[in-house]
Write an enzyme that holds these catalytic residues in place. Structure first.
Site, PDB file in Angstrom:
ATOM      1  N   GLU A   7       1.777   1.903   9.755  1.00 54.02           N
ATOM      2  CA  GLU A   7       0.304   1.469  10.021  1.00 54.02           C
ATOM      3  C   GLU A   7      -0.351   2.656  10.736  1.00 54.02           C
ATOM      4  O   GLU A   7      -1.347   2.389  11.451  1.00 54.02           O
ATOM      5  CB  GLU A   7      -0.010   0.163  10.646  1.00 54.02           C
ATOM      6  CG  GLU A   7       0.701  -0.946   9.571  1.00 54.02           C
ATOM      7  CD  GLU A   7       0.387  -2.319  10.070  1.00 54.02           C
ATOM      8  OE1 GLU A   7      -0.851  -2.421  10.706  1.00 54.02           O
ATOM      9  OE2 GLU A   7       1.068  -3.168   9.646  1.00 54.02           O
ATOM     10  N   GLY A   8      -0.099   3.959  10.357  1.00 54.60           N
ATOM     11  CA  GLY A   8      -0.881   4.959  10.887  1.00 54.60           C
ATOM     12  C   GLY A   8       0.448   5.690  12.042  1.00 54.60           C
ATOM     13  O   GLY A   8       0.201   5.213  13.236  1.00 54.60           O
ATOM     14  N   TRP A  51       8.898   0.315   1.924  1.00 55.80           N
ATOM     15  CA  TRP A  51       8.553  -0.232   3.198  1.00 55.80           C
ATOM     16  C   TRP A  51       7.660  -1.455   3.249  1.00 55.80           C
ATOM     17  O   TRP A  51       6.900  -1.287   4.385  1.00 55.80           O
ATOM     18  CB  TRP A  51       8.400   0.993   4.260  1.00 55.80           C
ATOM     19  CG  TRP A  51       9.531   2.057   4.300  1.00 55.80           C
ATOM     20  CD1 TRP A  51       9.047   3.310   3.763  1.00 55.80           C
ATOM     21  CD2 TRP A  51      10.726   1.802   4.763  1.00 55.80           C
ATOM     22  NE1 TRP A  51      10.210   4.064   3.812  1.00 55.80           N
ATOM     23  CE2 TRP A  51      11.449   3.278   4.466  1.00 55.80           C
ATOM     24  CE3 TRP A  51      11.388   1.099   5.475  1.00 55.80           C
ATOM     25  CZ2 TRP A  51      12.706   3.480   5.076  1.00 55.80           C
ATOM     26  CZ3 TRP A  51      12.659   1.078   5.562  1.00 55.80           C
ATOM     27  CH2 TRP A  51      13.338   2.392   5.456  1.00 55.80           C
ATOM     28  N   PHE A  58      -7.270  16.613   8.310  1.00 52.29           N
ATOM     29  CA  PHE A  58      -6.410  16.296   7.467  1.00 52.29           C
ATOM     30  C   PHE A  58      -5.946  17.157   6.208  1.00 52.29           C
ATOM     31  O   PHE A  58      -4.823  17.037   5.777  1.00 52.29           O
ATOM     32  CB  PHE A  58      -6.735  14.735   6.721  1.00 52.29           C
ATOM     33  CG  PHE A  58      -6.591  13.952   7.767  1.00 52.29           C
ATOM     34  CD1 PHE A  58      -5.445  12.977   7.927  1.00 52.29           C
ATOM     35  CD2 PHE A  58      -7.682  13.465   8.494  1.00 52.29           C
ATOM     36  CE1 PHE A  58      -5.480  11.924   9.068  1.00 52.29           C
ATOM     37  CE2 PHE A  58      -7.828  12.387   9.494  1.00 52.29           C
ATOM     38  CZ  PHE A  58      -6.773  11.785   9.600  1.00 52.29           C
ATOM     39  N   LEU A  60       0.828  -1.252  -0.151  1.00 52.33           N
ATOM     40  CA  LEU A  60      -0.224   0.181  -0.028  1.00 52.33           C
ATOM     41  C   LEU A  60       0.793   1.170   0.019  1.00 52.33           C
ATOM     42  O   LEU A  60       0.664   2.052  -0.794  1.00 52.33           O
ATOM     43  CB  LEU A  60      -0.923  -0.090   1.296  1.00 52.33           C
ATOM     44  CG  LEU A  60      -1.778   1.202   1.530  1.00 52.33           C
ATOM     45  CD1 LEU A  60      -2.803   1.157   0.170  1.00 52.33           C
ATOM     46  CD2 LEU A  60      -2.703   1.244   2.596  1.00 52.33           C
ATOM     47  N   CYS A  94      -7.969  -4.052   6.363  1.00 53.85           N
ATOM     48  CA  CYS A  94      -6.836  -4.855   6.730  1.00 53.85           C
ATOM     49  C   CYS A  94      -6.150  -4.248   7.941  1.00 53.85           C
ATOM     50  O   CYS A  94      -5.593  -4.935   8.694  1.00 53.85           O
ATOM     51  CB  CYS A  94      -6.336  -5.331   5.619  1.00 53.85           C
ATOM     52  SG  CYS A  94      -7.103  -6.044   4.305  1.00 53.85           S
ATOM     53  N   ASN A 106       6.063   8.258  -2.314  1.00 52.51           N
ATOM     54  CA  ASN A 106       5.786   9.706  -2.255  1.00 52.51           C
ATOM     55  C   ASN A 106       4.491   9.676  -1.316  1.00 52.51           C
ATOM     56  O   ASN A 106       3.924  11.054  -1.168  1.00 52.51           O
ATOM     57  CB  ASN A 106       5.539  10.174  -3.765  1.00 52.51           C
ATOM     58  CG  ASN A 106       6.630  10.368  -4.283  1.00 52.51           C
ATOM     59  OD1 ASN A 106       7.582  10.634  -3.654  1.00 52.51           O
ATOM     60  ND2 ASN A 106       6.661  10.282  -5.925  1.00 52.51           N
ATOM     61  N   HIS A 107       3.956   8.545  -1.007  1.00 48.92           N
ATOM     62  CA  HIS A 107       2.559   8.624  -0.243  1.00 48.92           C
ATOM     63  C   HIS A 107       2.603   7.574   0.869  1.00 48.92           C
ATOM     64  O   HIS A 107       2.233   6.418   0.601  1.00 48.92           O
ATOM     65  CB  HIS A 107       1.617   8.352  -1.344  1.00 48.92           C
ATOM     66  CG  HIS A 107       1.517   9.381  -2.364  1.00 48.92           C
ATOM     67  ND1 HIS A 107       0.857  10.423  -2.515  1.00 48.92           N
ATOM     68  CD2 HIS A 107       1.618   9.101  -3.604  1.00 48.92           C
ATOM     69  CE1 HIS A 107       1.218  11.346  -3.411  1.00 48.92           C
ATOM     70  NE2 HIS A 107       1.645  10.049  -4.521  1.00 48.92           N
TER      71      HIS A 107
END
Length: 428
Positions: free
Chosen positions: A407-408, A200, A427, A166, A281, A170-171
């Protein structure tokens, strides 16, 4: 050991079950009137007999088979894929999934497994979590019957290794802006061509099947694809390892480069669209992290306490005699106890379908933050010896920085909670 061993513990064995490693003891019975520094708020009383048995089985495996090799693995930045096969033999992979050779245990039981693994090393837990929650979880929740039958049984055994693509270069915190695209193959009907990069990605260099999320070029909708390495022509899929990490060195991390990689339409998840799929997920994985990091913190407490009792300073007194040392231990034990209780509560609600994503954001954020903070503080008890990797705590500190980030990252979870509290999106 058989995958069904979780079902075979007789009650008389459970009542006597006890497992000890170092200064830590796991027992299902203890005097109610006696304070247990290893379980200060009695969280074991909230667990079923099956959950206690699962926890003990996982702890025994992790302390007996993972701990002896983690130090060298961390030094060498080496991950042995056979570890997943060992976990598969015990039924530890995809443990909360029903069927397909999986154990089908409770959400809390699954998280107790992550806690046992992370007590040894967060990298080992990351590899297992990606296999179980992200890759197997995605296939189980969103895959077609054929996809599930093709992959899940062998993934449960650790014979097929999965990865989850995921995050992009760049994101990271903004996956909606992903650049990976999938377009219909111009010459080959029934195929998509995937193009883009992910980074990653735990397990990617050794993965047999990669769950990759990409935008359909025609519609811009995000869809999930199963990229099977053995089906990719040469030059269309590369998964180089990311080396020289300062954390999670006992796991393997890499990238995913797709260059017009042909993927059959039958390998696309049939119905799920948008970020709902990957976020679902991630929520399952985040829950496992929330209890998992408590294992790392508990190991730091155990080691710091032992060191403080054995290390003599100032006229032969143990460090544990001094107030500042005791406060560090008290703060860490309190946060570990509170974090464990919160994770168990959310796990119960998750099984009852009453948990919200914001609950998981709260415990993931809080537990990761407190585990990292306390591990850093406990490191001070070791003084200069904390620099030596043989004392283990420094490795936990390096790892826990990563768990607080992936994961956040904690600030992102703060914004998720802030939005839920105020109703205002912060955001953008």
């Amino acid at each position: 050991m058989s995958r069904v061993l979780f079902k075979r513990f007789p009650q008389r064995v459970l009542l006597r079950a006890q497992f000890t490693h170092g200064a830590r003891s796991y027992a299902s019975t203890s005097p109610a009137s006696q304070f247990d520094w290893q379980d200060p708020l009695g969280s074991k009383n909230l667990l079923t007999e099956e959950e206690l048995a699962i926890s003990e089985t996982a702890e025994r495996y992790c302390q007996g088979h993972l701990l002896p090799r983690v130090l060298q693995a961390y030094r060498d930045e080496h991950y042995d894929p056979k570890i997943l096969e060992e976990m598969g033999e015990l039924g530890l992979l995809g443990a909360t999934i029903n069927g397909y050779g999986c154990a089908g245990v409770s959400t809390v039981a699954g998280a107790l497994i992550t806690r046992a693994v992370e007590r040894v090393d967060s990298g080992y837990r990351s590899s297992m979590s990606v296999q179980s929650s992200l890759a197997m979880g995605a296939i189980h929740d969103f895959g077609s019957p054929e996809q599930k039958e093709k992959y899940l049984p062998e993934m449960a055994k650790g014979k097929i290794i999965g990865a989850f693509g995921l995050t992009e270069p760049n994101h990271g915190s903004d996956p909606g802006s992903m650049e990976a695209v999938a377009r219909e193959h111009p010459q080959k009907k029934g195929y998509y061509l995937l193009k883009g990069s992910k980074t990653w990605i735990t397990n990617s260099p050794i993965a047999n099947v990669l769950v990759v999320w990409a935008k359909l070029q025609e519609t811009g909708k995000i869809r999930g694809f199963l990229v099977d390495r053995k089906e990719c022509p040469p030059g269309t899929l590369e998964t180089p390892a990311i080396k020289n990490k300062t954390g999670l060195r006992a796991s393997i991390t890499g990238m995913i480069h797709l260059e017009d990689c042909p993927v059959p339409t039958e390998n696309m998840f049939p119905e799920i669209e948008g970020l709902k799929g990957p976020f679902a997920c991630l929520n399952s994985a985040r829950y496992g992290i929330a209890l998992g990091v408590m294992g790392a913190l508990e190991d730091c407490i155990d080691r710091a306490r032992t060191y403080a009792l054995e290390r003599k300073q100032f006229k032969g007194n143990p460090l544990a005699k001094y107030q500042l040392v005791q406060k560090k231990l008290a703060d860490a034990a309190t946060d570990a106890a509170y974090g464990t209780l919160a994770a168990i509560q959310v796990g119960r609600l998750k099984d009852e379908r009453k948990a919200t994503p914001e609950m998981i954001s709260m415990i993931k954020r809080q537990n990761c933050d407190r585990a990292l903070h306390n591990a850093r503080v406990l490191q001070e008890i070791f003084g200069g010896n904390a620099v030596s990797d043989e004392y283990m705590v420094g490795r936990h500190v390096a790892n826990l920085y990563v768990t607080q980030t992936y994961e956040g990252q904690s600030d992102i979870h703060s914004l998720i909670l802030g939005r839920a509290i105020t109703g205002i999106q912060a955001f953008v």
